[in-house]
Design a protein around this motif. Sequence first.
Motif, PDB file in Angstrom:
ATOM      1  N   SER A  87       7.313  51.192  14.693  1.00 40.68           N
ATOM      2  CA  SER A  87       6.569  50.093  15.316  1.00 40.68           C
ATOM      3  C   SER A  87       6.300  48.985  14.302  1.00 40.68           C
ATOM      4  CB  SER A  87       5.247  50.624  15.878  1.00 40.68           C
ATOM      5  OG  SER A  87       4.439  51.137  14.836  1.00 40.68           O
ATOM      6  N   CYS A 107       3.465  45.628  13.348  1.00 41.81           N
ATOM      7  CA  CYS A 107       2.158  45.025  13.565  1.00 41.81           C
ATOM      8  C   CYS A 107       2.397  43.606  14.073  1.00 41.81           C
ATOM      9  CB  CYS A 107       1.372  44.997  12.251  1.00 41.81           C
ATOM     10  SG  CYS A 107      -0.239  44.224  12.427  1.00 41.81           S
ATOM     11  N   ARG A 147      -0.091  48.324  17.484  1.00 43.66           N
ATOM     12  CA  ARG A 147       1.297  48.373  17.027  1.00 43.66           C
ATOM     13  C   ARG A 147       2.197  48.136  18.234  1.00 43.66           C
ATOM     14  NH1 ARG A 147       1.972  48.294  11.642  1.00 43.66           N
ATOM     15  NH2 ARG A 147       3.942  49.379  11.881  1.00 43.66           N
ATOM     16  N   ARG A 193       6.265  48.443  19.749  1.00 41.03           N
ATOM     17  CA  ARG A 193       7.558  49.089  19.553  1.00 41.03           C
ATOM     18  C   ARG A 193       8.411  48.875  20.795  1.00 41.03           C
ATOM     19  NH1 ARG A 193       6.992  55.311  19.043  1.00 41.03           N
ATOM     20  NH2 ARG A 193       9.213  55.211  19.417  1.00 41.03           N
TER      21      ARG A 193
END
Length: 102
Positions: free
Chosen positions: A25, A27, A81, A83
């Motif tokens: 992932s 930020c 996060r 992803r």
Amino acid sequence: MQTPTDTRIAREILLRCYLRGAEKSICPSEVARMMLPEDEAWRALMPEIRDVAAILVEEGVISVSQKGQPVDLHDANGPIRLRLARTGRADALLVPAAPSES
């Protein structure tokens, strides 16, 4: 300072996620820092990054987690996060369009 468009932000989110890999992932601040690297200017872009991320979540392209657990972006307070979602939809969005015939 020119504010990036939502389309540019979405592309940068997807690119960062794609480059990081399917099981990892990013930020959201990584996206902001890439787009506005001057000093602390990137901080002003964070609300827009989260708004665009919310759209990508609704479209099933990315997912959001907090402390390693899936979370609703609208309920998340603090660091999150991003992803790629396991749907594979992001791959189609990252393929460049064919050049137009002239």
